[in-house]
Design a protein around this motif. Structure first.
Motif, PDB file in Angstrom:
ATOM      1  N   GLY A 161       0.865   4.166  -2.776  1.00 64.75           N
ATOM      2  CA  GLY A 161       0.730   5.559  -2.310  1.00 64.75           C
ATOM      3  C   GLY A 161      -0.416   5.600  -1.653  1.00 64.75           C
ATOM      4  O   GLY A 161      -1.253   6.720  -1.760  1.00 64.75           O
ATOM      5  N   LEU A 162      -1.071   4.836  -1.121  1.00 71.02           N
ATOM      6  CA  LEU A 162      -2.472   4.708  -0.436  1.00 71.02           C
ATOM      7  C   LEU A 162      -2.059   4.957   1.053  1.00 71.02           C
ATOM      8  O   LEU A 162      -2.940   5.645   1.703  1.00 71.02           O
ATOM      9  CB  LEU A 162      -3.106   3.514  -0.651  1.00 71.02           C
ATOM     10  N   SER A 215      -1.295   0.508 -10.772  1.00 68.13           N
ATOM     11  CA  SER A 215      -2.693  -0.098 -10.215  1.00 68.13           C
ATOM     12  C   SER A 215      -2.582  -1.298  -9.559  1.00 68.13           C
ATOM     13  O   SER A 215      -1.642  -2.025  -9.497  1.00 68.13           O
ATOM     14  CB  SER A 215      -3.620  -0.290 -11.747  1.00 68.13           C
ATOM     15  N   MET A 216      -3.871  -1.368  -8.883  1.00 66.78           N
ATOM     16  CA  MET A 216      -3.792  -2.250  -7.730  1.00 66.78           C
ATOM     17  C   MET A 216      -4.969  -3.303  -8.154  1.00 66.78           C
ATOM     18  O   MET A 216      -6.130  -3.094  -8.343  1.00 66.78           O
ATOM     19  CB  MET A 216      -4.049  -1.472  -6.368  1.00 66.78           C
ATOM     20  N   PRO A 260      -1.041   8.080  -5.284  1.00 69.14           N
ATOM     21  CA  PRO A 260      -1.466   6.815  -6.502  1.00 69.14           C
ATOM     22  C   PRO A 260      -0.926   7.662  -7.681  1.00 69.14           C
ATOM     23  O   PRO A 260      -1.040   8.978  -7.870  1.00 69.14           O
ATOM     24  CB  PRO A 260      -2.870   6.784  -6.441  1.00 69.14           C
ATOM     25  N   LYS A 306       0.844  -1.188   0.218  1.00 66.42           N
ATOM     26  CA  LYS A 306       0.013   0.235  -0.019  1.00 66.42           C
ATOM     27  C   LYS A 306       0.864   1.460   0.106  1.00 66.42           C
ATOM     28  O   LYS A 306       0.384   2.365  -0.509  1.00 66.42           O
ATOM     29  CB  LYS A 306      -0.879   0.090   1.079  1.00 66.42           C
TER      30      LYS A 306
END
Lengths: 286, 264
Positions: free
Chosen positions: B54-55, B78-79, B73, B50
């Protein structure tokens, strides 16, 4: 032990068939038993018969029989007086409830999103929820007067709490990982509100609207009974004063019918808008 | 290229004490590398992912993607989420297009791109279904399609197959391998399964808990492409050897954390 087991097995075999059974739709009587309506009609019939019997034996000036009430209801529906009263009352209902929704939904969403705010708001919501609203009617009268405004305000105050509380619950039930997911794709705060929080809370918001409608009708009648004696509430008071019990009961029947109709309408909208949510009907009011 | 330099993160736990979730994490992930991260629960592997996404904020160190520091983010990452994180009210098509919508891609283009990826993950006929009507495996295929739709260079996967059954999991692993072999992107893949870590990864990062830090990085010298014959690969001596080694290491970590037996 052995006898009990065999006994149970024997009984089971008698009631449920095992082995190859052809799949088929339940036959019509079975399907009828599965629906709600027959039971509702049945209890209503029992209620009507009991009312009729009781009123015939012990009834008097203030307790009409069931048939008298039904007759009076239809008689009322033919009078201009009733429709005039309906129009006036529903003005307050429509405007008041619209205000409750327009203010209540965003307020609920904000309260659900920002927990810190809730510490301030919780006590007021509880006050709104438990205060006997009749108590604030004299206050309203003194500050706003007898006109449409005070009736509108009362309807709004009456119903807004259901809308706010349910919208708030709805936002809190939104899976936090959806917000995280949206952020990971670069969603702005605004997009999180419109694309995640609002649609996620919609089932609960619709529940709040349905429950709010019921409270709004209560508020509408109550304010007329206690404050301005106008419209439908006024009719009730008038018929009571004249001891015209069948007409009095007929008015109440019409108000109940309207409330039921509005609630069914709200429930229909709820199901249509939120088919994805299976928990819609099971959701609690708080 | 992903560079993690001296990453540290701590937070205040429920008992009021400081919990060191990550400590001195140094890691470099090459372009087009498939990196798997393995460790016992609570070792901070999801926290690490995470942070790269960038969360979440961290306390010490830096993360760079292709040389520029992570401040949130970004479009190159992408996640894929463990619990799928699909919008229950939206159709498969809308879900796959969601990332593109957030990034301001026009409607025609995003539907076109979403449709192509739905085909890639084999959900063509389910385009108009909602997540509630799909099995877990199909839901995660939607999650993967959504992540790929934004054409990332880095794919971050947080135990993506942890919530699906064993058979589906194997199918998804093979599909992911062939997608990766075709698209060539950098993948950071969190898992708690040794077999999965070895089957998919070029290297396995082994993390230990309390404080969460990298204990060892194990290279996986198995040939690529692997998607064509996963069965043969799993019977190969190297595969068996590496998974056994990883389990030895993981068991040591669990032994250390096991509470002393009472009365002994």
């Amino acid at each position: 032990m052995t006898t009990a087991t065999t006994h149970r097995r024997a009984r089971g075999a008698a009631t449920t068939r095992t082995g190859p059974v052809e799949a088929r739709r339940p036959c019509p009587p079975r399907r009828l038993l599965g629906a709600n309506l027959p039971y509702q009609l049945l209890t209503f019939a029992v209620f009507a018969v009991a009312w009729e019997a009781y009123a015939t034996v012990w009834g008097g000036l203030l307790l009409p029989t069931f048939t008298e009430t039904v007759g009076a209801t239809f008689q009322l529906l033919g009078t201009a007086e009733l429709w005039q009263a309906m129009y006036v009352s529903n003005q307050a209902l429509v405007i008041g409830f619209a205000i409750a929704v327009v203010i209540g939904v965003p307020l609920g969403i904000v309260l659900g999103r920002f927990r810190a705010l809730e510490r301030f708001a919780d006590v007021y919501l509880n006050i709104l929820l438990v205060t006997p609203m009749a108590a604030i009617i004299p206050l309203l009268m003194m500050s706003v007067g007898f006109g449409l405004a005070s009736r509108v305000i009362l309807v709004a105050v009456f119903s807004i709490v259901m809308v706010v509380v349910n919208s708030r619950t709805g936002v809190r039930q939104v899976d936090p990982s959806l917000i995280e997911m949206a952020r990971s794709f670069g969603a702005t705060e605004r997009q999180i509100w419109t694309r995640i929080l609002f649609p996620g809370a919609l089932p609960a918001i619709m529940t709040g609207i349905r429950l709010g409608v019921g409270r709004a009708v209560t508020g509408m009648v109550l304010v007329e009974l206690l404050m301005v004696s106008a419209a439908l509430g006024g009719l009730i008071l008038e018929y009571r004063g004249l001891f015209r019990a069948p007409m009095l009961y007929g008015t109440i029947v019409i108000i109940v019918a309207e409330a039921l109709l509005l609630i069914s309408l709200a429930r229909w909208g709820e199901h249509r808008l939120t088919r994805w949510s299976k928990a819609t009907t099971a959701r609690s009011t708080r | 290229m992903i560079e993690v330099r001296g990453l540290g993160k701590s937070y205040i736990g429920q008992d009021g004490g400081v919990v060191q979730a990550l400590q001195d994490v140094d890691l470099t992930v090459a372009d087009n590398e498939f990196l798997t991260v393995l460790g016992p629960s609570g070792c901070g592997k999801t926290t690490l992912l995470k942070a790269i996404a960038g969360l979440i904020p961290w306390n010490e160190g830096d993360i760079f993607i292709d040389g520029s520091p992570v401040r949130g983010p970004g479009p190159e990452r992408s996640m894929v989420f463990q619990n799928f994180a699909l919008l229950p009210w939206a159709t498969v098509l809308e879900n796959v297009a969601f990332g593109l919508q957030m990034r301001g891609v026009g409607k025609t283009e995003r539907i076109e791109r979403a449709r192509a990826l739905i085909e890639t993950v084999g959900l063509g006929e389910f385009e108009t279904k909602r997540p509630g009507e799909l099995s877990g495996g199909m839901q995660q295929r939607v999650g993967i399609a959504r992540a790929l739709a934004v054409q990332p260079s880095v794919l971050l996967m947080d135990e993506p197959f942890g919530a699906v059954d064993e058979q589906t999991r194997r199918l998804l692993q093979e599909e992911l391998l062939s997608i990766w072999e075709e698209h060539r992107l950098t993948v950071v893949f969190i898992t708690h399964s040794m077999e999965e870590a070895v089957l998919l990864g070029d290297r396995v990062v082994l993390m230990s808990a309390r404080p969460g830090r990298i204990s060892e990085i194990v290279p996986v010298p198995l040939t690529r492409p692997r998607s064509s014959d996963v069965g043969a690969l799993e019977r190969s001596g190297k595969y068996v050897e590496i998974t056994a080694y990883l389990w030895d290491r993981l068991r040591d970590m669990h032994e250390e954390r096991r509470p002393a037996k009472a009365g002994r």
